[in-house]
Design a protein around this motif. Structure first.
Motif, PDB file in Angstrom:
ATOM      1  N   ALA A  43      21.917  35.419  -7.331  1.00 45.04           N
ATOM      2  CA  ALA A  43      20.981  36.112  -6.444  1.00 45.04           C
ATOM      3  C   ALA A  43      21.656  37.339  -5.878  1.00 45.04           C
ATOM      4  N   GLY A  44      20.856  38.271  -5.393  1.00 45.78           N
ATOM      5  CA  GLY A  44      21.387  39.367  -4.613  1.00 45.78           C
ATOM      6  C   GLY A  44      21.707  38.878  -3.208  1.00 45.78           C
ATOM      7  N   GLN A  45      22.318  39.734  -2.418  1.00 47.79           N
ATOM      8  CA  GLN A  45      22.654  39.354  -1.040  1.00 47.79           C
ATOM      9  C   GLN A  45      22.357  40.511  -0.092  1.00 47.79           C
ATOM     10  N   ASP A  46      21.630  40.207   0.962  1.00 46.20           N
ATOM     11  CA  ASP A  46      21.400  41.151   2.049  1.00 46.20           C
ATOM     12  C   ASP A  46      22.626  41.100   2.949  1.00 46.20           C
ATOM     13  N   LEU A  47      23.390  42.177   2.972  1.00 49.20           N
ATOM     14  CA  LEU A  47      24.641  42.180   3.727  1.00 49.20           C
ATOM     15  C   LEU A  47      24.424  42.409   5.216  1.00 49.20           C
ATOM     16  N   SER A  48      23.180  42.680   5.628  1.00 52.71           N
ATOM     17  CA  SER A  48      22.888  42.817   7.053  1.00 52.71           C
ATOM     18  C   SER A  48      22.644  41.472   7.710  1.00 52.71           C
ATOM     19  N   ALA A  49      21.890  40.588   7.038  1.00 57.47           N
ATOM     20  CA  ALA A  49      21.491  39.330   7.665  1.00 57.47           C
ATOM     21  C   ALA A  49      21.886  38.090   6.871  1.00 57.47           C
ATOM     22  N   GLY A  50      22.464  38.279   5.690  1.00 48.10           N
ATOM     23  CA  GLY A  50      23.018  37.137   4.970  1.00 48.10           C
ATOM     24  C   GLY A  50      22.068  36.397   4.061  1.00 48.10           C
ATOM     25  N   GLY A  51      20.818  36.821   3.977  1.00 50.86           N
ATOM     26  CA  GLY A  51      19.874  36.121   3.120  1.00 50.86           C
ATOM     27  C   GLY A  51      19.733  36.788   1.767  1.00 50.86           C
ATOM     28  N   THR A  52      18.653  36.460   1.082  1.00 54.15           N
ATOM     29  CA  THR A  52      18.355  37.090  -0.194  1.00 54.15           C
ATOM     30  C   THR A  52      16.850  37.140  -0.383  1.00 54.15           C
ATOM     31  N   TRP A  53      16.428  37.894  -1.374  1.00 53.42           N
ATOM     32  CA  TRP A  53      14.995  38.111  -1.606  1.00 53.42           C
ATOM     33  C   TRP A  53      14.495  37.371  -2.836  1.00 53.42           C
ATOM     34  N   LEU A  54      15.386  37.055  -3.753  1.00 50.27           N
ATOM     35  CA  LEU A  54      15.012  36.365  -4.979  1.00 50.27           C
ATOM     36  C   LEU A  54      16.271  35.783  -5.592  1.00 50.27           C
ATOM     37  N   GLY A  55      16.162  34.577  -6.161  1.00 47.12           N
ATOM     38  CA  GLY A  55      17.335  34.014  -6.803  1.00 47.12           C
ATOM     39  C   GLY A  55      17.022  32.799  -7.654  1.00 47.12           C
ATOM     40  N   TRP A  56      18.013  32.387  -8.394  1.00 50.96           N
ATOM     41  CA  TRP A  56      17.957  31.250  -9.323  1.00 50.96           C
ATOM     42  C   TRP A  56      19.133  30.343  -8.999  1.00 50.96           C
ATOM     43  N   ALA A  57      18.937  29.034  -9.168  1.00 47.43           N
ATOM     44  CA  ALA A  57      20.020  28.077  -8.969  1.00 47.43           C
ATOM     45  C   ALA A  57      19.976  27.035 -10.074  1.00 47.43           C
ATOM     46  N   ALA A  58      21.108  26.384 -10.288  1.00 52.09           N
ATOM     47  CA  ALA A  58      21.212  25.351 -11.317  1.00 52.09           C
ATOM     48  C   ALA A  58      20.093  24.332 -11.143  1.00 52.09           C
ATOM     49  N   GLY A  59      19.635  23.812 -12.272  1.00 51.64           N
ATOM     50  CA  GLY A  59      18.495  22.915 -12.248  1.00 51.64           C
ATOM     51  C   GLY A  59      17.182  23.649 -12.428  1.00 51.64           C
ATOM     52  N   GLY A  60      17.285  24.984 -12.636  1.00 50.17           N
ATOM     53  CA  GLY A  60      16.075  25.785 -12.821  1.00 50.17           C
ATOM     54  C   GLY A  60      15.334  26.086 -11.539  1.00 50.17           C
ATOM     55  N   ARG A  61      16.002  25.928 -10.382  1.00 49.45           N
ATOM     56  CA  ARG A  61      15.379  26.238  -9.100  1.00 49.45           C
ATOM     57  C   ARG A  61      15.323  27.755  -8.910  1.00 49.45           C
ATOM     58  N   PHE A  62      14.249  28.227  -8.319  1.00 52.68           N
ATOM     59  CA  PHE A  62      14.119  29.654  -8.044  1.00 52.68           C
ATOM     60  C   PHE A  62      13.286  29.824  -6.783  1.00 52.68           C
ATOM     61  N   ALA A  63      13.437  30.969  -6.161  1.00 54.12           N
ATOM     62  CA  ALA A  63      12.626  31.297  -4.991  1.00 54.12           C
ATOM     63  C   ALA A  63      12.572  32.805  -4.848  1.00 54.12           C
ATOM     64  N   LEU A  64      11.494  33.288  -4.253  1.00 55.35           N
ATOM     65  CA  LEU A  64      11.356  34.708  -3.965  1.00 55.35           C
ATOM     66  C   LEU A  64      10.527  34.866  -2.702  1.00 55.35           C
ATOM     67  N   LEU A  65      10.662  36.039  -2.105  1.00 62.41           N
ATOM     68  CA  LEU A  65      10.041  36.303  -0.805  1.00 62.41           C
ATOM     69  C   LEU A  65       9.509  37.720  -0.781  1.00 62.41           C
ATOM     70  N   THR A  66       8.338  37.909  -0.188  1.00 58.10           N
ATOM     71  CA  THR A  66       7.877  39.254   0.173  1.00 58.10           C
ATOM     72  C   THR A  66       7.536  39.250   1.653  1.00 58.10           C
ATOM     73  N   ASN A  67       7.702  40.406   2.283  1.00 55.21           N
ATOM     74  CA  ASN A  67       7.260  40.570   3.660  1.00 55.21           C
ATOM     75  C   ASN A  67       5.748  40.791   3.678  1.00 55.21           C
ATOM     76  N   TYR A  68       5.113  40.344   4.740  1.00 49.13           N
ATOM     77  CA  TYR A  68       3.676  40.577   4.943  1.00 49.13           C
ATOM     78  C   TYR A  68       3.529  41.839   5.778  1.00 49.13           C
ATOM     79  N   ARG A  69       2.802  42.821   5.253  1.00 46.33           N
ATOM     80  CA  ARG A  69       2.686  44.109   5.929  1.00 46.33           C
ATOM     81  C   ARG A  69       1.738  44.001   7.120  1.00 46.33           C
ATOM     82  N   GLU A  70       2.275  44.216   8.311  1.00 50.11           N
ATOM     83  CA  GLU A  70       1.486  44.142   9.537  1.00 50.11           C
ATOM     84  C   GLU A  70       2.092  45.077  10.585  1.00 50.11           C
TER      85      GLU A  70
END
Length: 256
Positions: A43-70
């Motif tokens: 995964a990539g890494q946000d160096l400001s807050a320590g999280g990430t926006w999209l990634g893959w992990a062993a076992g075929g796990r994945f996750a992604l995030l978008t911000n909601y525009r408001e």
């Protein structure tokens, strides 16, 4: 992420993801790669807050995030970084359903977000601005997610979905550049098609293309994840500079 396409449930390719991450160019981030101490996570890494926006992990796990525009809606006091939602799923072992339900129980703690988490067996969507207030399992099909609720038909979402729907699944791994070319679509929406999210018209226009180019804010990287029915996977990422020109390119073929 600011726009993501998902194809779920194809017999040969149960998970296909193509996504663009849009962010301020000044926000420090590390390109995708195996994480120190956790080489089973890519995964990539946000160096400001320590999280990430999209990634893959062993076992075929994945996750992604978008911000909601408001625009104009204040962030909850003490709100954690939304990128921790993806990070914690990738580093954990909870099922997508259990994890999404746990987040839903206190989803108002965060600023607006959309979270997709899963593996080849089950994928769940949770948006904390979804009126239902619940996570839901996604059935086999094709989806697109930008900065509103899942499958909101913004012009950029429709363009990307139509383009990737037409690309056969096997082409994703045979020629990933085809996917990146489709993600690098700078076609802006016609003024009459722009959504009204509360931003100034010029900003709505800038953000209306699948790939965004501007000196201060734009598409920082494009990512492809393809998981084959036998567990083989491809994770590929192309990074871009502020002019929209390609810089780093990384490809991994981890075993799911």
């Amino acid at each position: 992420m600011c726009i993501a396409y998902l194809s779920l449930g194809h017999p040969g390719w149960p998970v296909l993801i193509a996504a663009n991450r849009d962010e301020f160019h000044a926000r420090p981030a590390k390109a995708a790669g195996p994480w120190p101490g956790r080489p089973d996570v890519i995964a990539g890494q946000d160096l400001s807050a320590g999280g990430t926006w999209l990634g893959w992990a062993a076992g075929g796990r994945f996750a992604l995030l978008t911000n909601y525009r408001e625009p104009g809606r204040p962030t909850p006091p003490g709100a954690p970084s939304r990128g921790t939602l993806v990070r914690d799923y990738l580093l954990g072992s909870d099922s997508a359903a259990d994890y999404s339900q746990a987040v839903a129980a206190h989803a108002s703690d965060w600023a607006g977000f959309n979270l997709i988490a899963g593996d080849a067996r089950q994928v769940c969507y949770l948006g904390n601005r979804d009126p239902s207030g619940r996570s839901r399992a996604l059935v086999p099909g094709r989806y697109v997610l930008s900065n509103h609720l899942l499958d909101t038909p913004w012009p950029k979402a429709r363009r990307l979905r139509e383009a990737l729907d037409a690309l056969p699944p096997e082409r994703w791994t045979q020629d990933p550049d085809q996917v990146f070319d489709l993600l690098h679509d700078t076609t802006a929406a016609h003024a009459t098609e722009l959504p009204d999210t509360g931003l100034p018209h010029a900003m709505e226009q800038l953000l209306s293309s699948p790939f965004i180019i501007s000196p201060d804010y734009g598409t920082r990287c494009s990512t492809l994840i393809a998981i084959r029915a036998d567990g083989a996977a491809l994770f590929s990422e192309q990074s871009y500079d502020a002019a929209g020109q390609p810089t780093e390119r990384h490809d991994w073929r981890p075993c799911a």
